[in-house]
Design an enzyme around this catalytic site. Sequence first.
Site, PDB file in Angstrom:
ATOM      1  N   VAL A   1       3.539   3.815 -10.571  1.00 26.25           N
ATOM      2  CA  VAL A   1       3.155   2.462 -10.147  1.00 26.25           C
ATOM      3  C   VAL A   1       1.988   2.606  -8.999  1.00 26.25           C
ATOM      4  O   VAL A   1       2.078   3.379  -8.189  1.00 26.25           O
ATOM      5  CB  VAL A   1       4.274   1.574  -9.698  1.00 26.25           C
ATOM      6  CG1 VAL A   1       5.161   1.050 -10.767  1.00 26.25           C
ATOM      7  CG2 VAL A   1       4.436   1.327  -8.534  1.00 26.25           C
ATOM      8  N   SER A   2       1.234   1.393  -9.203  1.00 27.95           N
ATOM      9  CA  SER A   2       0.178   1.324  -8.145  1.00 27.95           C
ATOM     10  C   SER A   2       0.223   0.828  -6.931  1.00 27.95           C
ATOM     11  O   SER A   2      -0.402   1.335  -5.879  1.00 27.95           O
ATOM     12  CB  SER A   2      -1.229   0.487  -8.714  1.00 27.95           C
ATOM     13  OG  SER A   2      -1.751   1.081  -9.819  1.00 27.95           O
ATOM     14  N   THR A   3       1.083   0.317  -6.341  1.00 31.97           N
ATOM     15  CA  THR A   3       1.130  -0.459  -4.826  1.00 31.97           C
ATOM     16  C   THR A   3       3.070   0.183  -5.083  1.00 31.97           C
ATOM     17  O   THR A   3       3.758  -0.756  -5.616  1.00 31.97           O
ATOM     18  CB  THR A   3       0.920  -1.427  -5.282  1.00 31.97           C
ATOM     19  OG1 THR A   3       1.452  -2.097  -5.709  1.00 31.97           O
ATOM     20  CG2 THR A   3      -0.704  -1.384  -4.863  1.00 31.97           C
TER      21      THR A   3
ATOM     22  N   GLN B   1       4.869  -2.779  -6.614  1.00 34.51           N
ATOM     23  CA  GLN B   1       5.157  -3.048  -8.018  1.00 34.51           C
ATOM     24  C   GLN B   1       7.247  -2.362  -8.567  1.00 34.51           C
ATOM     25  O   GLN B   1       7.435  -0.684  -7.466  1.00 34.51           O
ATOM     26  CB  GLN B   1       4.993  -2.250  -8.933  1.00 34.51           C
ATOM     27  CG  GLN B   1       2.670  -2.726  -8.077  1.00 34.51           C
ATOM     28  CD  GLN B   1       1.896  -2.753  -9.410  1.00 34.51           C
ATOM     29  OE1 GLN B   1       1.677  -1.246  -9.187  1.00 34.51           O
ATOM     30  NE2 GLN B   1       0.830  -3.661 -10.397  1.00 34.51           N
TER      31      GLN B   1
END
Length: 183
Positions: free
Chosen positions: A9-11, A14
């Site tokens: 996931v990017s952050t 999330q």
Amino acid sequence: MAKIGYARVSTSDQSMDLQIDSLKSSGCDRIFEEKVSGKKSDRPELARCLEYLRSGDTLVIWKLDRLGRTTKQLIELSHDLKERGISLQIITLGVDTSTPAGKLFFAIMAGLAEMEAETIRERTQAGLQAARARGRKGGRPPLDKSKVEMALLLYDSRKYTIKEITEQTGVSKAKLYQVLNAR
């Protein structure tokens, strides 16, 4: 012949629960998890995952964009996996490169890589030809000899550092050393 999962996931806010559940349902023996943007080239868990994989293994991902954001990244990675004898399974696309249809996916990726490289070559050549037609030549413009002479005078005075000389004259450090070595 293990199934190894990779979830990203990017952050940090999330959730990767959906990916993890899908990877477990696909029979992954081990899952590497990472919370980092796909735009970053430094993804330590992906690197560990790729290092962990052996010939005959299958890398399982939930979605193709979990591996990379650019076509170039994805093409290079798919080529590396194929060369190492590792299959790729993409859950949301229903792609499994151990099957004939999946092998076609690899072939399409390789074709895209070749097409992209050829397109870049063609654009470069067209740009150079257009510049030549307008009277421009490639490469850097010739360096003003008076600037080089000034740089040498400043150097010989022993009052200035190389950095100061390059800033004042616009002569690069490499060019200054090249001229100094030549004399």
